[in-house]
Motif scaffolding. Structure first.
Motif, short mmCIF file in Angstrom:
data_model
loop_
_atom_site.label_atom_id
_atom_site.label_comp_id
_atom_site.label_asym_id
_atom_site.label_seq_id
_atom_site.Cartn_x
_atom_site.Cartn_y
_atom_site.Cartn_z
N PRO A 308 -6.57 17.54 24.08
CA PRO A 308 -6.16 17.82 22.70
C PRO A 308 -5.69 19.27 22.61
O PRO A 308 -6.26 20.16 23.26
CB PRO A 308 -7.44 17.61 21.90
N THR A 309 -4.66 19.51 21.84
CA THR A 309 -4.12 20.87 21.72
C THR A 309 -5.04 21.74 20.86
O THR A 309 -5.93 21.23 20.16
CB THR A 309 -2.73 20.84 21.08
N GLU A 310 -4.80 23.02 20.90
CA GLU A 310 -5.56 23.95 20.06
C GLU A 310 -5.38 23.58 18.58
O GLU A 310 -6.34 23.61 17.81
CB GLU A 310 -5.06 25.38 20.31
N GLU A 311 -4.15 23.22 18.19
CA GLU A 311 -3.87 22.88 16.79
C GLU A 311 -4.61 21.62 16.36
O GLU A 311 -5.14 21.55 15.25
CB GLU A 311 -2.37 22.70 16.56
N GLU A 312 -4.63 20.62 17.23
CA GLU A 312 -5.35 19.38 16.91
C GLU A 312 -6.83 19.66 16.69
O GLU A 312 -7.45 19.16 15.73
CB GLU A 312 -5.18 18.36 18.04
N GLN A 313 -7.41 20.46 17.58
CA GLN A 313 -8.82 20.79 17.44
C GLN A 313 -9.08 21.63 16.19
O GLN A 313 -10.02 21.38 15.44
CB GLN A 313 -9.31 21.55 18.68
N PHE A 314 -8.23 22.61 15.97
CA PHE A 314 -8.36 23.48 14.80
C PHE A 314 -8.37 22.67 13.51
O PHE A 314 -9.21 22.87 12.63
CB PHE A 314 -7.22 24.51 14.79
N ARG A 315 -7.43 21.71 13.40
CA ARG A 315 -7.34 20.91 12.18
C ARG A 315 -8.60 20.06 11.97
O ARG A 315 -9.09 19.91 10.85
CB ARG A 315 -6.11 20.00 12.22
N ALA A 316 -9.13 19.50 13.07
CA ALA A 316 -10.35 18.67 12.96
C ALA A 316 -11.55 19.52 12.54
O ALA A 316 -12.32 19.13 11.64
CB ALA A 316 -10.64 18.00 14.30
N TYR A 317 -11.71 20.68 13.16
CA TYR A 317 -12.83 21.56 12.82
C TYR A 317 -12.69 22.07 11.39
O TYR A 317 -13.67 22.13 10.63
CB TYR A 317 -12.92 22.73 13.80
N ARG A 318 -11.47 22.46 11.02
CA ARG A 318 -11.25 22.98 9.66
C ARG A 318 -11.57 21.90 8.62
O ARG A 318 -12.18 22.19 7.59
CB ARG A 318 -9.79 23.44 9.51
N GLN A 319 -11.15 20.66 8.91
CA GLN A 319 -11.38 19.58 7.95
C GLN A 319 -12.86 19.35 7.69
O GLN A 319 -13.29 19.20 6.55
CB GLN A 319 -10.73 18.28 8.46
N VAL A 320 -13.66 19.33 8.77
CA VAL A 320 -15.09 19.09 8.57
C VAL A 320 -15.73 20.26 7.83
O VAL A 320 -16.59 20.07 6.96
CB VAL A 320 -15.80 18.80 9.91
N LEU A 321 -15.30 21.49 8.11
CA LEU A 321 -15.84 22.66 7.42
C LEU A 321 -15.46 22.67 5.94
O LEU A 321 -16.29 22.94 5.07
CB LEU A 321 -15.34 23.94 8.09
N GLN A 322 -14.21 22.32 5.65
CA GLN A 322 -13.77 22.29 4.26
C GLN A 322 -14.48 21.18 3.48
O GLN A 322 -14.88 21.37 2.33
CB GLN A 322 -12.25 22.08 4.19
#
Length: 545
Positions: A308-322
């Motif tokens: 998974p790319t950095e962006e894919e991971q970033f979006r998943a982590y950001r979503q759960v945090l938000q």
């Protein structure tokens, strides 16, 4: 006439209703000559694609019903279907012996299953059942047969010799009152699925399936570990009373929603939930967990053909945090290896994968993979209350290497002007080595999270997936309790907090012990949050400061 059978409960509960006996039919395939080998190979290729689609459907069904962690087995089956050695053996047999596709698949499945079963390694032995399962699926698809075990129209107690994860997930959850099996392991995928689905379940029940009939009435009491067929009127009345009591207890639990998790003598305990992906968040919120104590990030890596790319991971982590809106979210870094294999990592086979090249060892040996995840995590930390924890730690040297890599990532982001935040950072205590040096480790990190599943396995030298060792596996062993006490004392000595994120955290028989020891946080399956809160709120014994 009433007949009582004893078994081992894997999820406590009680059920009264009709029985559905699921008897597996061994796939019998006759040796048949094939006129055109290439035509037979084409049939296999089509059956493989059909099987992969079915497994993907099972994965999605399991994902929605029991979460990412339990659904991962179906991704493993898809990967096994694509194994080149397995497919080459089938093609070679068709071409050299000029046999039908069904016969070649059946024989190859038997050969591979025997090969795995003969290995010394317990993990590889467990793959024998998997390869047999996918071969049977292929044969059924080649023959145009329907696949699956139907439980019938009426809700019933499912009784079987054993159930594979795919069989369990295919059954309509709304029509299952509970299940009882002759074989199975309390740590098997199916047992874990039962616990996630909140279905009363019992394994190791000595009974003759041929003597049971579909539709006969039975009582499954997974509290007492009994299964009673054709119960007396008195036994039925007693079962109904128990069921009523359980319903009343469940209603009482709802009163603990919104309540602080605090003992009677004023000790606040953080109560979080374990999840596998963003899709599990609604269950966390519905059960009123205070946060996420274990987000298994490795499932972002499964079921793919590349990292998974950095962006894919970033979006998943950001979503759960938000979505968690300021509540704590503890994300565990990549824990690939052991029972979670991914082809594109190129890890290869190991004789003892549970003690092999896995988790933080991969991250430290292949730092670019680690850095990609760390960049995504540090960037996502801006959007919520993030903590990061590192698995399978055994030494201070490993922590020092992690800290060096984190600093490098921090410098990279600073240089590029990318917004980021350094989150709270902790380690998982799941090896005896980490326990013994926890005094020193506590001075290097912000918190400890005890992974009791692996800690128990490594301490007792027992593969928890091996059903033959169930009688020796003791998660309540005093050595485990002493280790948890030692870790807690060493952490508190240096002003650090301690949590438990393994299955032991949800063991209500040990909750009071954990309170006495002074554990600060428990992270459990969402369905266990309110039960645990009730017990913690009722605790009034001695508590360490």
């Amino acid at each position: 006439m009433a007949q009582e059978y004893k078994g081992k409960p894997v999820f406590k509960g009680i059920a009264l209703g009709p029985v559905t006996v699921l008897k597996k039919q061994d796939v019998q395939v006759k040796r048949e000559k094939a006129g055109d080998p290439e035509s037979e190979i084409k049939k296999v290729e089509e059956a493989v694609e059909t099987s992969k689609e079915q497994l993907q459907h099972l994965y999605e069904k399991a994902l929605s019903e029991v979460g990412e962690a339990s659904a991962a087995i179906f991704e493993v089956h898809q990967m096994m279907l694509e194994d080149e050695d397995y497919q080459d053996a089938i093609r070679n047999m068709i071409r050299t012996e000029r046999v039908s596709a069904s016969y070649a698949v059946a024989v190859t499945g038997d050969n591979f299953a025997e090969m795995f079963a003969a290995m010394d390694d317990d993990y590889m032995q467990a793959r024998a059942a998997d390869v047999k399962d996918i071969s049977n699926r292929l044969v059924e698809n080649l023959n145009g047969n329907s696949i699956g075990m139907e439980a019938g129209e009426e809700a019933s107690i499912i009784v079987a010799d054993d159930l594979t994860p795919s069989e369990t997930v295919q059954l309509d959850k709304e029509k299952i009152l509970g299940f009882v099996t002759v074989h199975g392991s309390s740590n098997s995928h199916t047992a874990i699925l039962a616990r996630m689905m909140n279905i009363p379940a019992m394994i190791g029940t000595e009974m003759d399936l041929d003597k049971l009939e579909n539709g006969m009435t039975a009582v499954l009491d997974a509290f007492a570990g009994t299964f009673i067929t054709e119960p007396t009127e008195e036994q039925c009345v007693a079962a109904k009373e128990k069921m009523q009591e359980e319903e009343e207890k469940e209603a009482l639990l709802q009163k603990y929603k919104g309540k602080e998790t605090c003992t009677k003598n004023g000790k606040k305990v953080h109560l979080y939930a374990n999840i596998g992906n963003v899709g599990d968040i609604p269950s966390v919120l519905e059960n009123d967990a205070e946060g996420v104590g274990l987000f298994r990030s490795e499932f972002l890596y499964l079921g793919r053909e590349d990292f998974p790319t950095e962006e894919e991971q970033f979006r998943a982590y950001r979503q759960v945090l938000q979505t968690m809106a300021g509540k704590k979210v503890i994300i565990r870094t990549l824990d690939i290896g052991a029972d979670k294999q991914v082809d594109y990592f190129g890890l290869g086979e190991e004789e003892n994968p549970a003690m092999g090249y896995r988790a933080i060892r991969i991250c430290l040996k292949q730092p670019e993979i680690f850095k990609t995840q760390l960049r995504a995590l540090l960037r996502a930390a801006v959007y919520g209350n993030l903590s990061v924890m590192y698995p399978m730690i055994t030494s201070e040297e490993e922590v020092a290497k992690i800290q060096k890599i984190v600093k490098e990532v921090e410098n990279e982001l600073t240089k590029k002007g990318v917004p980021y935040q350094i989150p709270e950072q902790g380690i998982m205590i799941e090896t005896p080595a980490a326990v013994m040096v926890s005094d020193e480790l506590a001075q290097m990190v912000d918190f400890f999270s005890i992974g009791t599943n692996d800690l128990t396995q490594y301490t007792m030298a027992i593969d928890r997936q091996n059903a033959k060792l169930d009688d020796f596996y003791n998660a309540h062993h005093k050595a485990i309790i002493r280790m948890i006490r030692m870790v807690t004392e060493n952490a508190h000595k240096h002003g650090k907090w301690v949590g438990i994120c393994g299955e032991l955290g949800a063991d209500l028989e040990l909750t009071d012990t954990f309170m006495e020891i002074g554990v600060d946080e428990l992270s459990v399956a969402p369905s266990m949050v309110l039960k645990l809160r009730k017990q913690i709120c009722e605790y009034e014994g001695y508590m360490l400061d």
